[in-house]
Design an enzyme around this catalytic site. Structure first.
Site, PDB file in Angstrom:
ATOM      1  N   GLU A  24       0.838  -1.203   0.000  1.00  0.00           N
ATOM      2  CA  GLU A  24       0.000   0.000   0.000  1.00  0.00           C
ATOM      3  C   GLU A  24       0.874   1.255   0.000  1.00  0.00           C
ATOM      4  O   GLU A  24       1.725   1.410   0.880  1.00  0.00           O
ATOM      5  CB  GLU A  24      -0.926  -0.024   1.231  1.00  0.00           C
ATOM      6  CG  GLU A  24      -1.944  -1.159   1.128  1.00  0.00           C
ATOM      7  CD  GLU A  24      -2.450  -1.661   2.476  1.00  0.00           C
ATOM      8  OE1 GLU A  24      -2.447  -0.887   3.436  1.00  0.00           O
ATOM      9  OE2 GLU A  24      -2.835  -2.847   2.544  1.00  0.00           O
ATOM     10  N   GLU A  55      -4.316  -7.120   2.377  1.00  0.00           N
ATOM     11  CA  GLU A  55      -3.071  -7.756   2.795  1.00  0.00           C
ATOM     12  C   GLU A  55      -3.047  -9.226   2.407  1.00  0.00           C
ATOM     13  O   GLU A  55      -2.011  -9.771   2.025  1.00  0.00           O
ATOM     14  CB  GLU A  55      -2.887  -7.580   4.299  1.00  0.00           C
ATOM     15  CG  GLU A  55      -2.653  -6.133   4.750  1.00  0.00           C
ATOM     16  CD  GLU A  55      -3.909  -5.256   4.764  1.00  0.00           C
ATOM     17  OE1 GLU A  55      -5.018  -5.810   4.580  1.00  0.00           O
ATOM     18  OE2 GLU A  55      -3.783  -4.032   4.955  1.00  0.00           O
ATOM     19  N   HIS A 124      -1.755   0.629  15.690  1.00  0.00           N
ATOM     20  CA  HIS A 124      -0.536   1.058  14.996  1.00  0.00           C
ATOM     21  C   HIS A 124       0.688   0.821  15.874  1.00  0.00           C
ATOM     22  O   HIS A 124       1.688   1.504  15.736  1.00  0.00           O
ATOM     23  CB  HIS A 124      -0.592   2.544  14.628  1.00  0.00           C
ATOM     24  CG  HIS A 124      -1.715   2.907  13.717  1.00  0.00           C
ATOM     25  ND1 HIS A 124      -2.961   3.240  14.175  1.00  0.00           N
ATOM     26  CD2 HIS A 124      -1.786   2.980  12.374  1.00  0.00           C
ATOM     27  CE1 HIS A 124      -3.754   3.509  13.146  1.00  0.00           C
ATOM     28  NE2 HIS A 124      -3.072   3.356  12.049  1.00  0.00           N
TER      29      HIS A 124
HETATM   30  C1  LIG Z   1      -6.375  -3.555   7.331  1.00  0.00           C
HETATM   31  C2  LIG Z   1      -5.756  -2.212   7.172  1.00  0.00           C
HETATM   32  N1  LIG Z   1      -4.804  -2.034   6.225  1.00  0.00           N
HETATM   33  C3  LIG Z   1      -4.209  -0.836   6.076  1.00  0.00           C
HETATM   34  C4  LIG Z   1      -4.544   0.230   6.853  1.00  0.00           C
HETATM   35  C5  LIG Z   1      -3.821   1.580   6.707  1.00  0.00           C
HETATM   36  N2  LIG Z   1      -4.706   2.597   6.116  1.00  0.00           N
HETATM   37  C6  LIG Z   1      -5.456   3.409   6.885  1.00  0.00           C
HETATM   38  S1  LIG Z   1      -6.464   4.402   5.969  1.00  0.00           S
HETATM   39  C7  LIG Z   1      -5.898   3.764   4.510  1.00  0.00           C
HETATM   40  C8  LIG Z   1      -6.489   4.235   3.210  1.00  0.00           C
HETATM   41  C9  LIG Z   1      -7.953   3.947   3.127  1.00  0.00           C
HETATM   42  O1  LIG Z   1      -8.506   4.439   1.939  1.00  0.00           O
HETATM   43  P1  LIG Z   1     -10.068   4.373   1.665  1.00  0.00           P
HETATM   44  O2  LIG Z   1     -10.587   3.041   2.058  1.00  0.00           O
HETATM   45  O3  LIG Z   1     -10.303   4.789   0.279  1.00  0.00           O
HETATM   46  O4  LIG Z   1     -10.711   5.382   2.695  1.00  0.00           O
HETATM   47  P2  LIG Z   1     -10.521   6.954   2.762  1.00  0.00           P
HETATM   48  O5  LIG Z   1      -9.330   7.212   3.630  1.00  0.00           O
HETATM   49  O6  LIG Z   1     -10.347   7.456   1.383  1.00  0.00           O
HETATM   50  O7  LIG Z   1     -11.769   7.487   3.390  1.00  0.00           O
HETATM   51  C10 LIG Z   1      -4.920   2.789   4.758  1.00  0.00           C
HETATM   52  C11 LIG Z   1      -4.197   2.038   3.719  1.00  0.00           C
HETATM   53  C12 LIG Z   1      -5.531   0.007   7.834  1.00  0.00           C
HETATM   54  N3  LIG Z   1      -5.943   0.986   8.662  1.00  0.00           N
HETATM   55  N4  LIG Z   1      -6.121  -1.206   7.960  1.00  0.00           N
END
Ligand SMILES: Cc1ncc(C[n+]2csc(CCOP(=O)(O)OP(=O)(O)O)c2C)c(N)n1
Ligand SMILES: Cc1ncc(C[n+]2csc(CCOP(=O)(O)OP(=O)(O)O)c2C)c(N)n1
Ligand SMILES: [Mg+2]
Ligand SMILES: [Mg+2]
Lengths: 332, 416, 332, 416
Positions: A24, A55, A124
């Site tokens: 990611e 993942e 985290h």
């Molecule tokens: C299982 C998991 N993988 C990775 C993350 C790290 N992470 C937090 S927000 C995010 C992006 C999410 O994007 P989206 O689903 O489009 O939501 P938005 O932030 O655009 O509202 C990531 C990769 C996480 N919180 N949980």
């Protein structure tokens, strides 16, 4: 440590066309911790690219690539988010060589920042390494400094078995000994902060002696190596500190050798205590050094609770707790 | 807001259970020949109808009809027939071996032979197959010796998997057959990764994967479709909808309201529902998907509409949960009988040749079986040396496994 | 044990309209091990039903139901197939009460047959309990006989925290002490094979004494309780055998009480050794009973390999290996 | 088989990166008013077009047009405007608080206020919301005091989550707001379970869930759609496609070849793509889906087509990965400005009232903020007692946590 890890991947991308990196935000952006910074720009989108937030899919795809003959390196954005991939890691990556009697293997590396110290709260800050050490077929590696980080990551990528490579995120920018009240340090002044350019490998399965000593053996890895060093200095006890580096395979000789010498053993990790990796270390030392032990082996670990965000420092097993345990063992 | 007095939880149930008389009229199956055939470079949106229809080629009279007719020469048809028959004879023999206690476990693919055999004939031998446990036909159609499969099933001294795996969980890299997992669905996104690797290397090989309709509920299915769509992976994603997942009907997997082929529609790549018991249709659709993949147009999901004629495995007793004659009433028939009928209609086959072929295959399987049993069977051995169980956990054996290996050796000496 | 488990669910379905059961093949069919046999027929499709083959979804849905106020009981067809649900169990079920400060909880029970003894090979024989004991917020329970199985399952269903309930599949039909060469036994003649009709509960977190003794403490659970009993009989050593029943919470008093008495401790489990639950037990005993120990604590466990199908009995930690360890400790 | 000389791996990339001039013409957005509105009891197959179109109600001139116009009274419209504005003012204040070091973390929903506020006005207060971190608007529209949210953000003595959670990961059972997880996607199938429970109890409450387009790649998304389809769960599945997942464009999540709404098509229930910046459209589609759910017609997937105007979080710097003016060029505008325009066109609003409302809300937020900060902020406290960190791991504290709690207490005494 960020630059060292980046350099390891840079070296491997340059050496081996079968190495590729995904995860990611690792592509154009270079990763939320900037560990893959500039790599897509240098090696192109085909070799360093963003992956869907899945993942499990990332690991599955890496396994398929590994079966084809590639050496994928996957970044899991936080170790806390590795659980969706648990089945692919445990039932697949770890078992592939065995179940196919060597026909297929999964030469994949999964990098994941782990541990606390950045006020990340329970999702985290986790240290899930212990879970993976229970899974035969997986290797688990955790560096404690930039020099090791680069050499170990290169070995991990070159390894023909699946390697979980957990990076202590609190060490990304500099050493941290648990004294959160002190000014933040960088790696610049640290001995192991100097990282050679180019290729070098540190073998998996070998511990390092972070401090030589005679009075007590401290088994640590990752951030806790620095905490152990600080606590040792503060107690004035002549502890020998082993930086395990590789949790699986375990460097049993280094461990028993030291405990046989000192007769005392302290185990420290940030992960929750119950059934953590420290339990295995304790069991091993007890089984093999029983007649050398002069005091109970103790564990200083994270509490058996989620990482409570605002109480970061009440949770983190800092130098105060480690020092107290050192004194207790010495008194025992 | 307007609403009924109360909500209700809908629980999908099988239409027919033991004691019922199955009537499959509700399926409203389209006739052979009516499905349109878009070009292999068509946009996915032009292929949507195929997800809701049913590609069929062999009609009730045994003729090949419509635009999907692959127009195969009789040689290829006879090859297909032979492989399907061999698969069935092999299955029957191994089922019997389990009943005789020679192996603890076996799984047949009866009724679903076309799903694997027809596609195997389309694929190149170095295309990698990520199968489930019900595609033994792939190995057979790639001429992999049944003798070798038997050795695995009996865990004998020539078992290439050294007694480690459940019978039928083969791994045959040489024949482009990826190591089978006992965990459902995991192979699906792995196939996508393999296909991505092939594309990354600018290779020409594609991957093909199989999953059951039941297992398609796993997250791995979603991962496979997502990654295949995102990276336009050269992969054929096959889904064998054989109506049953052990005792659960395909409705429990989400097949009540739509087809499984339509899952692909939601990802913007083609999903095609094919009569899985029609060798020609499976062949044609597989060829379409393979051509598409090889030309960088990405993945295709193929739903093979079929029926699991046999018990789920030798541990299963379907009479507990479905009518005994359900398969007899299945409207799409038997893939072997249908291909045989087609060949006979072409004048390229007859009962005498069929009987002779059957006898030949039975003899072949019997010979292989005798040979394999001589090398050891479950429960009696001989096997590989048990000390081999510590190998291949890692490439190099770490100290703790060496210690454990030594400990086992000690115990084996001590054993009375 | 199958009937006892069935009876526990029967009792709870009858007592509490908020109890419902789902999982693969548990509805019309009654489960591949027949543990839910007849329950759909008795309580209807709304309360006992088949689920899609999606362990993660099953647990997630159970968590949502739990948040609403139901008490779902999910059958995972084999413990080996629980990993796809790992994230929902670890990040969600285990954390919900904590992260919401008690606003929401997950009163769910996950039943799963575990362990070897039926020639199921590596994907039908695993013992993953150790992983879950490392996850704070989860409870882990393993019965060793029909009487306990019923009482413990009722407690698990009534518990307001998520409980993993692992059922030793080799004990479904009868006791098994590892002597695979002996004729198969049923529970009919076994003392704990008699199961009262109706409701009774056995509290979680309490071990049982399977055999009283003075010479040595054996910590065991599930199938291994029977193996330990057989090995003890064969060695003639007066061992005290604790049937832990509840791995988390741990009955620490029972454990330390016994070891303080005997001064010796053997831990047995079928799961792979490294970082297994035995490591935690060993660490705990060592920490708390160090000055009582007269010999090293030993572990007899499954090897650190997948369960190799044809070599079931070379893998299974049977009475021979347990007896040998008993002798070794007594000699120590 | 015919094929190109070699395969190629397709890597989706964002169209615009820093330095580019974004041009969204390629989106080909349908005009307001053109989408058809099927009855709420329509068959899913009759709703398929909605997955590929875009439901829009407010046209460029600010008029409400077409069959989806929910025909709301001005009072409701002004309520919507107020809640959206309050959400934005609150976001801005908290963002500033993070920059001032009062909290380590914050996440804004700027530009996406309609996605939560409009649906909140449709739902009943006891319908349960399973949100992601970008739906603070739900709580605000349910009149949950921003003061309470601030206490959580500051981890102060009135933080109902006792300093345990990352700021913004609220839990407000009283307001029908399910505990937020840091793990993406997990809430989606949980919402389905909650909805199933409600149906099981023959209750009338429905569930609503939100996910980002990025997180829809997780297996949990598939589980949610599968279980919702199979058990016809009374749930609204919202997907906020705000174009970005941190630095990754929606193409990386599988949005290049089709819409996210179309995922539902593959499961046989309605998927509707709606202009997420159009309050009336979101309201109308939400009402349609809620009515459908309450009448036992099952789930609906709503893709809110919108844009993440703010950084991903306070830890993020979007200038590294997207053009600084991309939001200014976003063709669907700003939900607040658009609703304001509509109200003004109706003659139900004017600039003076808007300015007054803004001032009122800013004062409200400011007062709450001062009050909350007095009760403690991150890094300075006061907080809850740290010993509370051992509570709620289990309902009853087991011995090992009691021991650890005691140990911590000792250390806190010893601390210099
Ligand atoms: C299982 C998991 N993988 C990775 C993350 C790290 N992470 C937090 S927000 C995010 C992006 C999410 O994007 P989206 O689903 O489009 O939501 P938005 O932030 O655009 O509202 C990531 C990769 C996480 N919180 N949980
Ligand atoms: C992850 C996982 N869950 C459950 C099982 C147990 N199991 C084995 S086969 C099967 C049914 C599969 O049905 P389907 O996918 O339709 O394939 P079919 O057997 O019909 O070919 C189940 C539930 C498993 N092997 N793996
Ligand atoms: Mg099936
Ligand atoms: Mg997004």
């Amino acid at each position: 440590m960020v630059e060292a890890l980046n350099s390891a991947m840079d070296v491997m991308l340059a050496r081996d066309p079968d190495v590729l990196i995904f995860g990611e935000d690792v592509g154009f952006f270079g990763g939320v911790f900037r560990v893959t910074d500039g790599l897509q720009q240098r090696y192109g989108e085909q070799r360093v690219f963003d992956a869907p937030i899945a993942e499990s899919g990332q690991i599955a795809v890496a396994i398929g690539m590994g079966a084809y003959g590639l050496r994928p390196v996957v970044e899991c954005q936080f170790a806390d988010y590795i659980y969706p991939a648990f089945d692919q890691l445990v039932s697949e990556a770890a078992r592939l060589r065995y179940r196919s009697a060597g026909e297929f293997n999964a030469p994949i590396t999964v990098r994941a920042p782990y541990g606390g110290g950045i006020f990340g709260g329970q999702t985290h800050s986790q240290s899930p390494e212990g879970l993976f050490t229970h899974v035969c077929g997986l290797k688990t590696v955790i560096p404690s400094n930039p020099y090791d980080a680069k050499g170990l990551l290169i070995s991990a990528i070159e390894d023909d078995d699946p390697v979980l490579f957990f990076e202590p995120k609190r060490l990304y920018a500099g050493p941290f000994d648990g004294h959160y009240e002190k000014p933040v340090e960088t790696w610049a002044k640290h001995a192991a902060g100097e990282v050679p350019v180019g290729y070098y490998a540190i073998p998996l399965g070998k511990a390092a002696v972070a401090r030589q000593g005679e009075a007590l053996t401290i088994l640590a890895y990752g951030t806790m190596v620095h905490v152990a060093l600080a606590a040792t200095a503060e107690t004035g006890v002549d502890a020998e500190i082993l930086d395990l580096r590789s949790l699986m395979p375990i460097d049993i000789e280094a461990i028993t050798g030291s405990v046989e010498k000192t007769g005392r053993c302290l185990i420290v990790h940030e992960a929750t205590r119950t059934s953590g990796y420290g339990a295995e270390l304790s069991a091993l030392v007890q089984e093999r050094c029983f007649y050398h032990l002069e005091a109970p082996i103790l564990r200083v670990t994270g509490w058996d609770t989620p990482y409570p965000r605002e109480f970061e420092w009440e949770y983190f097993p800092g130098p105060l707790r480690v020092a107290e345990a050192i004194r207790k063992i010495m008194a025992g | 807001m307007k609403h009924d007095s109360s909500l209700r939880l809908h629980i999908p149930e099988s239409r027919f259970r033991p004691g019922d008389v199955p009537d499959f009229n509700y399926l409203n199956l389209p006739k052979a020949g009516v499905a349109k055939r878009p070009k292999t470079d068509a946009k996915a949106s032009e292929t949507r109808d195929l997800a809701y229809g049913l590609v069929r080629v062999i009609d009730d009279a045994g003729a090949a009809v419509g635009p999907w007719d692959p127009k195969l020469d009789p040689e290829t048809l006879r090859k297909g027939l032979r492989y399907m028959l061999l698969t069935r004879v092999f299955d029957d023999r191994m089922f019997k071996a389990q009943r005789q206690g020679k192996t603890p476990f076996y799984m047949k693919c009866t009724g679903e032979e076309a799903v694997s055999v027809a596609q195997a004939l389309v694929l190149n031998r170095d295309d990698m197959c990520f199968a489930s446990y019900r595609q033994q036909g792939l190995l057979i159609a790639r001429d992999w010796p049944v003798f070798d499969l038997m050795c695995q099933i009996y865990s004998n001294t020539l078992d290439r998997l050294k007694g480690r795996q459940l019978p039928v969980l083969y791994s045959v890299r040489e024949a482009g057959f990826f190591s089978l997992s006992g965990n459902l669905g995991t192979q699906y996104p792995q196939a996508v990764g393999w296909a991505m690797a092939s594309a990354y290397k600018r290779d020409t090989k594609i991957a093909a994967a199989w999953i059951g309709e039941g297992a398609s509920a796993e997250g791995d299915f979603h991962q496979a479709l997502t990654f295949a769509a995102v990276y336009r992976a050269p992969v054929i994603l096959n889904l064998s909808n054989n109506q049953w997942a052990i005792s659960s009907s395909q409705g429990v997997a989400g097949g009540e309201e739509t087809t499984f082929a339509s899952r692909a529609v939601g990802f913007g790549f083609p999903g095609i529902r094919v009569d899985g018991n029609d060798f020609l249709a499976v062949y044609a659709v597989s060829r379409w998907a393979a051509e598409r993949a090889r030309n960088n147009h990405g993945p295709t999901l193929i739903e093979h509409f079929t029926y699991r004629a046999a018990p789920h495995s030798t541990s299963d007793d379907p009479s507990r949960y479905r009518p005994g004659d359900e398969y007899q009433r299945w409207p799409l028939g038997d893939p072997i009988i249908r291909l045989k009928g087609h060949l006979m209609r072409l004048g390229e086959w007859d009962e005498a040749r069929h009987t002779a072929l059957m006898a030949e295959l039975e003899a072949e399987v019997d010979t292989a079986n005798k040979k394999a049993q001589k090398l050891g069977v479950h429960g009696g051995g001989p096997y590989h040396d048990p000390s081999t169980m510590f190998e291949d956990v890692y490439k190099e054996m770490p100290w703790h496994l060496r210690e454990q290996q030594a400990e086992l050796a000690l115990f084996r000496e001590k054993k009375p």
